[in-house]
Each structure stands twice: as structure tokens, then as C-alpha cells.
Design a protein around this motif. Sequence first.
Motif, mmCIF file in Angstrom:
data_model
loop_
_atom_site.group_PDB
_atom_site.id
_atom_site.type_symbol
_atom_site.label_atom_id
_atom_site.label_comp_id
_atom_site.label_asym_id
_atom_site.label_seq_id
_atom_site.Cartn_x
_atom_site.Cartn_y
_atom_site.Cartn_z
ATOM 1 N N ARG A 73 41.128 67.867 18.546
ATOM 2 C CA ARG A 73 41.441 67.026 17.537
ATOM 3 C C ARG A 73 42.748 66.161 17.713
ATOM 4 N NH1 ARG A 73 40.079 71.917 14.635
ATOM 5 N NH2 ARG A 73 42.337 72.433 14.681
ATOM 6 N N GLY A 74 43.671 66.777 18.356
ATOM 7 C CA GLY A 74 45.015 65.982 18.916
ATOM 8 C C GLY A 74 44.149 64.570 19.676
ATOM 9 N N PHE A 75 43.671 64.810 20.762
ATOM 10 C CA PHE A 75 42.964 63.739 21.483
ATOM 11 C C PHE A 75 42.543 62.764 20.678
ATOM 12 C CE2 PHE A 75 39.490 61.539 23.772
ATOM 13 C CZ PHE A 75 40.263 61.005 24.831
ATOM 14 N N PHE A 129 43.492 58.804 20.490
ATOM 15 C CA PHE A 129 42.454 57.858 20.445
ATOM 16 C C PHE A 129 42.422 56.701 19.662
ATOM 17 C CE2 PHE A 129 38.290 56.119 21.085
ATOM 18 C CZ PHE A 129 38.236 55.315 22.427
ATOM 19 N N ARG A 130 42.178 57.317 18.394
ATOM 20 C CA ARG A 130 42.089 56.422 17.181
ATOM 21 C C ARG A 130 43.424 55.581 16.733
ATOM 22 N NH1 ARG A 130 39.052 60.464 12.744
ATOM 23 N NH2 ARG A 130 37.134 60.129 13.589
ATOM 24 N N ALA A 159 42.609 76.851 20.122
ATOM 25 C CA ALA A 159 43.578 75.996 20.909
ATOM 26 C C ALA A 159 42.586 74.763 21.514
ATOM 27 C CB ALA A 159 44.184 76.804 22.323
ATOM 28 N N LEU A 160 41.623 75.084 22.032
ATOM 29 C CA LEU A 160 40.983 73.865 22.526
ATOM 30 C C LEU A 160 40.270 72.857 21.293
ATOM 31 C CD1 LEU A 160 39.088 72.541 24.942
ATOM 32 C CD2 LEU A 160 37.326 74.093 24.461
ATOM 33 N N ALA A 161 39.974 73.484 20.330
ATOM 34 C CA ALA A 161 39.641 72.602 18.669
ATOM 35 C C ALA A 161 40.802 71.742 18.600
ATOM 36 C CB ALA A 161 39.282 73.446 17.820
#
Length: 64
Positions: free
Chosen positions: A10-12, A16-17, A4-6
Motif C-alpha cells: 500500500r505504501g509503494f 507511485f501515485r 506487513a507485506l500488505a
Amino acid sequence: MVAALAGSLRGFIRFFRDVMGEDAYRKYQAHHAASGCAGPVLTEREFWKDKMDRQDLVPGGRCC
């Protein structure tokens, strides 16, 4: 928990990109292909030069 943290990380990173405009050329290519534009696809270098030139003409649309 780690998965879940990973996934959140990845979503963040993707968010950001997107905010930074990193995927702008990829989106341009997809739009060009989907819309059936008659002209040739710009190279990535040409795309970014055109984008920066247009931003310089209308500087009110950016923060800095």
C-alpha cells in the motif's frame, strides 16, 4: 508477515501515485480550501488542462 507485506505494498502504491501526480487535483482542492482563495475551485478537467498548459510553457521542468 502478510500484514506487513500488505502495508508495504500500500505504501509503494501511494508513493507511485504521488510520483505520477495522481493526487495533484486533491492537493489543489485542499490548498484552495486552506488558503481562502477568492476564486471558484476549478473542475478536475479545468485543473488538468491548466496544469498541462503550464507545463507546455516551461518544458524544462519535466523529464519527457
